[in-house]
Design a protein around this motif. Structure first.
Motif, PDB file in Angstrom:
ATOM      1  N   MET A  64       0.665  -1.249  -0.063  1.00 21.49           N
ATOM      2  CA  MET A  64      -0.006  -0.159  -0.126  1.00 21.49           C
ATOM      3  C   MET A  64       0.726   1.357   0.015  1.00 21.49           C
ATOM      4  SD  MET A  64      -2.886   1.235   2.878  1.00 21.49           S
ATOM      5  CE  MET A  64      -1.779   1.717   3.876  1.00 21.49           C
ATOM      6  N   MET A  65       2.012   1.432   0.667  1.00 24.44           N
ATOM      7  CA  MET A  65       2.804   2.412   0.887  1.00 24.44           C
ATOM      8  C   MET A  65       3.663   2.719  -0.093  1.00 24.44           C
ATOM      9  SD  MET A  65       1.305   3.970   3.441  1.00 24.44           S
ATOM     10  CE  MET A  65       2.655   5.502   3.731  1.00 24.44           C
ATOM     11  N   THR A  66       3.675   1.785  -1.156  1.00 21.97           N
ATOM     12  CA  THR A  66       4.432   1.929  -2.360  1.00 21.97           C
ATOM     13  C   THR A  66       3.587   2.438  -3.447  1.00 21.97           C
ATOM     14  OG1 THR A  66       6.024   0.207  -1.804  1.00 21.97           O
ATOM     15  CG2 THR A  66       5.749   0.712  -3.853  1.00 21.97           C
ATOM     16  N   VAL A  67       2.436   1.688  -3.627  1.00 27.13           N
ATOM     17  CA  VAL A  67       1.572   1.663  -4.842  1.00 27.13           C
ATOM     18  C   VAL A  67       0.803   3.108  -4.677  1.00 27.13           C
ATOM     19  CG1 VAL A  67      -0.600   0.958  -6.136  1.00 27.13           C
ATOM     20  CG2 VAL A  67       1.405  -0.613  -5.333  1.00 27.13           C
ATOM     21  N   VAL A  68       0.395   3.358  -3.403  1.00 30.61           N
ATOM     22  CA  VAL A  68      -0.504   4.441  -3.567  1.00 30.61           C
ATOM     23  C   VAL A  68       0.092   5.947  -3.609  1.00 30.61           C
ATOM     24  CG1 VAL A  68      -2.338   5.775  -1.798  1.00 30.61           C
ATOM     25  CG2 VAL A  68      -2.392   3.268  -2.031  1.00 30.61           C
ATOM     26  N   PRO A  69       1.116   6.039  -2.989  1.00 29.92           N
ATOM     27  CA  PRO A  69       1.574   7.376  -3.093  1.00 29.92           C
ATOM     28  C   PRO A  69       2.489   7.737  -4.620  1.00 29.92           C
ATOM     29  CG  PRO A  69       2.575   6.461  -1.054  1.00 29.92           C
ATOM     30  CD  PRO A  69       1.822   5.556  -1.801  1.00 29.92           C
ATOM     31  N   MET A  70       2.783   6.584  -4.987  1.00 29.35           N
ATOM     32  CA  MET A  70       3.477   6.613  -6.341  1.00 29.35           C
ATOM     33  C   MET A  70       2.544   6.773  -7.396  1.00 29.35           C
ATOM     34  SD  MET A  70       6.986   4.421  -6.855  1.00 29.35           S
ATOM     35  CE  MET A  70       7.155   5.050  -8.482  1.00 29.35           C
ATOM     36  N   PHE A  71       1.175   6.023  -7.376  1.00 26.51           N
ATOM     37  CA  PHE A  71       0.129   6.225  -8.069  1.00 26.51           C
ATOM     38  C   PHE A  71      -0.479   7.572  -8.193  1.00 26.51           C
ATOM     39  CE2 PHE A  71      -4.451   5.798  -9.652  1.00 26.51           C
ATOM     40  CZ  PHE A  71      -4.127   5.321 -11.067  1.00 26.51           C
ATOM     41  N   ILE A  72      -0.664   8.390  -6.659  1.00 27.24           N
ATOM     42  CA  ILE A  72      -1.074   9.720  -6.817  1.00 27.24           C
ATOM     43  C   ILE A  72       0.052  10.641  -7.370  1.00 27.24           C
ATOM     44  CG2 ILE A  72      -1.804  11.321  -5.161  1.00 27.24           C
ATOM     45  CD1 ILE A  72      -2.824   9.119  -3.422  1.00 27.24           C
ATOM     46  N   GLY A  73       1.071  10.609  -6.825  1.00 20.18           N
ATOM     47  CA  GLY A  73       2.164  11.577  -7.043  1.00 20.18           C
ATOM     48  C   GLY A  73       2.575  11.565  -8.622  1.00 20.18           C
ATOM     49  N   LEU A  74       3.121  10.531  -9.132  1.00 22.62           N
ATOM     50  CA  LEU A  74       3.562  10.065 -10.447  1.00 22.62           C
ATOM     51  C   LEU A  74       2.343  10.167 -11.362  1.00 22.62           C
ATOM     52  CD1 LEU A  74       5.999   9.574 -12.118  1.00 22.62           C
ATOM     53  CD2 LEU A  74       5.629   7.113 -11.900  1.00 22.62           C
ATOM     54  N   GLY A  75       1.231   9.632 -10.945  1.00 20.51           N
ATOM     55  CA  GLY A  75      -0.001   9.806 -11.849  1.00 20.51           C
ATOM     56  C   GLY A  75      -0.585  11.266 -12.111  1.00 20.51           C
ATOM     57  N   ALA A  76      -0.427  12.101 -11.085  1.00 21.60           N
ATOM     58  CA  ALA A  76      -0.653  13.325 -11.255  1.00 21.60           C
ATOM     59  C   ALA A  76       0.406  14.111 -12.170  1.00 21.60           C
ATOM     60  CB  ALA A  76      -0.371  14.190  -9.867  1.00 21.60           C
ATOM     61  N   ALA A  77       1.793  13.712 -11.907  1.00 17.53           N
ATOM     62  CA  ALA A  77       2.783  14.367 -12.892  1.00 17.53           C
ATOM     63  C   ALA A  77       2.566  13.848 -14.401  1.00 17.53           C
ATOM     64  CB  ALA A  77       3.982  13.900 -12.447  1.00 17.53           C
ATOM     65  N   VAL A  78       2.199  12.561 -14.333  1.00 16.80           N
ATOM     66  CA  VAL A  78       1.946  12.155 -16.019  1.00 16.80           C
ATOM     67  C   VAL A  78       0.650  12.902 -16.486  1.00 16.80           C
ATOM     68  CG1 VAL A  78       0.958  10.134 -17.182  1.00 16.80           C
ATOM     69  CG2 VAL A  78       3.168   9.681 -15.514  1.00 16.80           C
ATOM     70  N   LEU A  79      -0.169  12.818 -15.834  1.00 18.24           N
ATOM     71  CA  LEU A  79      -1.415  13.978 -16.401  1.00 18.24           C
ATOM     72  C   LEU A  79      -1.001  15.321 -16.762  1.00 18.24           C
ATOM     73  CD1 LEU A  79      -4.347  12.302 -14.233  1.00 18.24           C
ATOM     74  CD2 LEU A  79      -3.694  11.885 -16.764  1.00 18.24           C
ATOM     75  N   LEU A  80      -0.481  15.848 -15.613  1.00 12.04           N
ATOM     76  CA  LEU A  80       0.006  17.314 -15.878  1.00 12.04           C
ATOM     77  C   LEU A  80       0.901  17.594 -16.991  1.00 12.04           C
ATOM     78  CD1 LEU A  80       0.162  18.339 -12.287  1.00 12.04           C
ATOM     79  CD2 LEU A  80      -1.465  19.299 -13.778  1.00 12.04           C
TER      80      LEU A  80
END
Length: 144
Positions: A64-80
């Protein structure tokens, strides 16, 4: 531009958005599970006491502490990055700083030594995953 910078940049493959996002998450998760296994083999319990309750953070907490922060942070960067490519370098720096800074929470949580070391290393595995993903995507977007 120096030769060292050009050579290092040439080694990072161009990545499309899904590969950058999910590849980085998968690689970091795999690395963190290996670190957890090594920590467990070294005698780490991955348990801490919070308000009189013993809580275990592995392996579910590792996932959980690997997937969730990376998905949120990196996912936001990928979308932006659809609007602003510069966000990728910013995300690499901010994500790396946060990954390293949150080691302090692990150290202060009261885990045994093997668990503290292993959990601290899991924070550090996020740094290369973030940098490779953001730079790979940046390269793809710039080079086409």
């Amino acid at each position: 531009m120096s030769t060292a910078t050009t050579t290092a940049a040439a080694r990072i493959p161009a990545l499309n958005r899904p590969v950058a996002l999910f590849g980085a998450i998968g690689a970091a998760l795999l690395a963190n599970l290996v670190v957890w296994l090594i920590g467990a083999a070294a005698g780490g319990t991955f348990e801490m006491t919070d308000a009189g309750q013993v809580q275990s953070v592995a392996p579910g907490g590792i996932i959980m502490m690997t997937v969730v922060p990376m998905f949120i942070g990196l996912g936001a960067a990928v979308l932006l990055s659809y609007k602003w490519i510069g966000v990728l370098r910013l995300a690499a720096v901010i994500g790396s700083v946060l990954a390293v800074a949150t080691i302090a929470m692990t150290v202060s949580a009261g885990f045994d030594t093997a668990s503290t070391i292993a959990l601290s290393i899991t924070h550090l595995t996020l740094v290369p995953a973030l940098v490779l993903a953001t730079e790979g995507l940046r390269r793809k977007l710039i080079e086409g």
